[in-house]
Scaffold this active site. Structure first.
Site, mmCIF file in Angstrom:
data_model
loop_
_atom_site.group_PDB
_atom_site.id
_atom_site.type_symbol
_atom_site.label_atom_id
_atom_site.label_comp_id
_atom_site.label_asym_id
_atom_site.label_seq_id
_atom_site.Cartn_x
_atom_site.Cartn_y
_atom_site.Cartn_z
ATOM 1 N N SER A 125 0.927 -1.220 0.048
ATOM 2 C CA SER A 125 -0.028 -0.127 -0.030
ATOM 3 C C SER A 125 0.955 1.150 -0.096
ATOM 4 O O SER A 125 1.818 1.440 0.615
ATOM 5 C CB SER A 125 -1.061 0.018 1.256
ATOM 6 O OG SER A 125 -1.490 1.336 1.508
ATOM 7 N N TYR A 150 -1.688 -0.975 10.845
ATOM 8 C CA TYR A 150 -2.075 -1.677 9.489
ATOM 9 C C TYR A 150 -0.772 -1.433 8.712
ATOM 10 O O TYR A 150 -0.477 -2.025 8.036
ATOM 11 C CB TYR A 150 -3.502 -0.975 9.025
ATOM 12 C CG TYR A 150 -3.317 -1.123 7.535
ATOM 13 C CD1 TYR A 150 -3.257 -0.174 6.659
ATOM 14 C CD2 TYR A 150 -3.693 -2.325 6.738
ATOM 15 C CE1 TYR A 150 -3.290 -0.297 5.451
ATOM 16 C CE2 TYR A 150 -3.540 -2.644 5.511
ATOM 17 C CZ TYR A 150 -3.571 -1.423 4.775
ATOM 18 O OH TYR A 150 -3.354 -1.646 3.432
ATOM 19 N N LYS A 154 2.264 -3.563 6.345
ATOM 20 C CA LYS A 154 2.681 -3.749 5.230
ATOM 21 C C LYS A 154 4.091 -3.472 5.042
ATOM 22 O O LYS A 154 4.972 -4.232 4.050
ATOM 23 C CB LYS A 154 2.036 -2.676 4.191
ATOM 24 C CG LYS A 154 0.462 -2.969 4.178
ATOM 25 C CD LYS A 154 -0.011 -4.421 3.694
ATOM 26 C CE LYS A 154 -1.396 -4.545 3.363
ATOM 27 N NZ LYS A 154 -1.709 -5.756 2.729
ATOM 28 N N ARG A 231 -6.180 12.413 -3.059
ATOM 29 C CA ARG A 231 -5.732 10.691 -3.175
ATOM 30 C C ARG A 231 -5.944 10.466 -4.807
ATOM 31 O O ARG A 231 -6.309 11.292 -5.528
ATOM 32 C CB ARG A 231 -6.813 10.029 -2.444
ATOM 33 C CG ARG A 231 -6.867 10.074 -1.004
ATOM 34 C CD ARG A 231 -5.491 9.758 -0.270
ATOM 35 N NE ARG A 231 -5.626 9.811 1.149
ATOM 36 C CZ ARG A 231 -5.518 10.900 2.087
ATOM 37 N NH1 ARG A 231 -5.143 12.150 1.219
ATOM 38 N NH2 ARG A 231 -5.636 10.962 3.143
HETATM 39 C C1 WQD Z 1 -9.761 8.754 1.359
HETATM 40 C C2 WQD Z 1 -10.155 10.303 1.653
HETATM 41 C C3 WQD Z 1 -10.472 10.932 3.966
HETATM 42 C C4 WQD Z 1 -14.185 8.640 4.361
HETATM 43 C C5 WQD Z 1 -6.905 3.986 3.353
HETATM 44 C C6 WQD Z 1 -5.620 3.187 3.689
HETATM 45 C C7 WQD Z 1 -5.075 2.576 2.485
HETATM 46 C C8 WQD Z 1 -6.192 1.927 1.713
HETATM 47 C C9 WQD Z 1 -7.374 2.668 1.396
HETATM 48 C C10 WQD Z 1 -6.166 -0.365 2.579
HETATM 49 C C11 WQD Z 1 -9.296 10.908 2.908
HETATM 50 C C12 WQD Z 1 -11.700 11.087 3.033
HETATM 51 C C13 WQD Z 1 -13.166 9.213 3.889
HETATM 52 C C14 WQD Z 1 -15.174 9.450 4.548
HETATM 53 C C15 WQD Z 1 -13.842 11.410 4.116
HETATM 54 N N1 WQD Z 1 -6.812 0.669 2.612
HETATM 55 N N2 WQD Z 1 -12.942 10.557 3.731
HETATM 56 N N3 WQD Z 1 -14.835 10.961 4.551
HETATM 57 O O1 WQD Z 1 -7.534 6.929 4.076
HETATM 58 O O2 WQD Z 1 -6.732 7.475 1.799
HETATM 59 O O3 WQD Z 1 -6.687 5.035 2.529
HETATM 60 O O4 WQD Z 1 -7.750 3.189 2.697
HETATM 61 O O5 WQD Z 1 -5.355 -0.818 2.011
HETATM 62 O O6 WQD Z 1 -4.178 1.669 2.858
HETATM 63 O O7 WQD Z 1 -4.703 4.000 4.363
HETATM 64 O O8 WQD Z 1 -8.785 6.166 2.037
HETATM 65 O O9 WQD Z 1 -11.148 6.153 1.394
HETATM 66 O O10 WQD Z 1 -10.627 6.134 3.993
HETATM 67 O O11 WQD Z 1 -10.021 8.203 2.504
HETATM 68 O O12 WQD Z 1 -13.804 12.610 4.036
HETATM 69 O O13 WQD Z 1 -16.278 9.209 5.258
HETATM 70 O O14 WQD Z 1 -11.454 10.638 1.672
HETATM 71 O O15 WQD Z 1 -10.012 11.901 4.775
HETATM 72 O O16 WQD Z 1 -9.123 12.084 2.427
HETATM 73 P P1 WQD Z 1 -7.401 6.607 2.652
HETATM 74 P P2 WQD Z 1 -10.231 6.576 2.302
#
Ligand code: WQD
Length: 337
Positions: A125, A150, A154, A231
């Protein structure tokens, strides 16, 4: 020759089994159904016309892993997805993550190092980079101390694989995913988050379908153009195809080193508000959301430099953000019917 896909009934795993079977590989799936459903096998069959072999095994049980490799002694390729993957849960329950994600990997590698050749694809990741200094992020970006157990599993996993590859006939590819989203265009398989979704896109589609009252946007005070975090959202089918390309690379001995690392992203960064706007466009629905405080541990920005994946691995993402969001929405509508 059979290919083992651990976690093969999960979100990325199931999409990868589809692509492997489309390419004519014989697949054996190991899954303990802790975060997946056995019905996914039927979805895979509806898409590819073939059911993968399936063993309901918990990889934390060393004896079961040993017995599995005695039963399937002709396995030369393994794609290892099976792991716990919720960042927040890992902070609450670190030992669950160290036992599951590390022990399972060790037991698998113990079996593979006995073989005179083995190809191993590891689900890693972009979280290993933490908040990288430079965008887009290359594979040489420094590994920063993990923000969660987590993420640490990795990083440790990558190190274990590198150490074992040096003293065995194992060749490995570490695939560092950015943000996987979307669902197979057939809507036969997709993401099935348990409980309240942690990730952005499933929360968006569940809000749009009426399962959730509103989406909370975690902070709009980041140093980004619109204040929300950025992202690299990659379609899960693009990600799945990359695994087949990586596996073939090892099976055909095209790898340049015993362990190779590739970032898998689109190379394009999208902010939370851009994702929301894109979703409203493809779904033709207004999304109910509110801006709230930042989420603990979130980084500002991450998107991939895809040059190495494009030029060395020979893979390029094909789907756009809109394509991925449209497929996620189609899937949400299908499963809620
Ligand atoms: C994306 C963006 C949140 C939810 C994680 C893990 C990564 C992989 C993918 C496993 C961020 C924002 C999110 C919400 C929001 N996981 N958000 N409201 O945190 O980039 O990555 O998941 O393999 O390893 O680190 O993904 O989808 O949680 O968040 O505003 O209800 O959306 O703050 O900016 P993230 P995410």
């Amino acid at each position: 020759m059979k290919i083992l896909v651990t976690g093969g009934l999960g979100f990325i795993g199931s999409h990868t089994v589809v692509e492997l079977q489309n390419e004519g590989f014989d697949v054996v799936v190991i899954d303990n159904l802790s975060n997946s459903s056995v019905d996914v096998i039927d979805g895979i069959e509806r898409i590819t016309g073939k059911k993968p072999l399936f063993e309901n095994i918990d990889l934390r049980d060393k004896n079961l892993v040993t017995a599995f490799f005695e039963k399937y002694h002709d396995i030369e390729g393994v794609i290892h997805f099976a792991a716990s993957k919720a960042v927040g849960e890992s902070v609450e329950n670190p030992l669950l993550y160290y036992e599951n994600n590390i022990n399972s990997l060790v037991y698998l590698l113990q079996q593979l190092q006995k073989k005179d050749k083995a190809s191993f694809i590891f689900s890693s990741s972009c979280t290993v980079y933490g908040q990288a200094e430079q965008m887009p992020i290359t594979e040489n970006a420094p590994i920063q101390s993990a923000m969660s157990p987590y993420g640490n599993t990795k990083q440790i996993g990558e190190e274990i694989i590198s150490d074992v590859a040096k003293v065995s006939n194992i060749n490995a590819v570490l695939l560092r995913y950015f943000n996987p989203i979307g669902a197979h265009p057939s809507t036969e398989i997709g993401e099935l988050p348990l409980g309240v979704p942690q990730n952005l896109v499933p929360f968006i589609t569940q809000t749009a379908i009426g399962l959730r009252a509103k989406l909370s946007v975690f902070g709009n005070d980041y140093p980004t153009p619109d204040g929300t975090a950025i992202r690299d959202y990659i379609h899960v089918v693009d990600l799945a195809k990359a695994h087949v390309v990586a596996l073939k690379r090892l099976l055909n001995k095209q790898n340049l080193e015993k362990v190779e690392t590739f970032n898998l992203g689109t190379g394009k960064g999208s902010s939370v508000l851009e994702v929301i706007n894109a979703f409203e466009k493809v779904s033709e629905r207004k999304l109910n959301y509110q801006i709230v405080e930042r989420r603990e541990g979130d980084i500002t920005e991450a998107y991939a430099n895809t040059v190495k994946a494009n030029e060395v691995l020979g893979w390029q993402s094909q789907f756009s953000l809109e394509d991925a969001l449209a497929s996620a929405w189609k899937w949400e509508q299908k499963i809620r019917k």
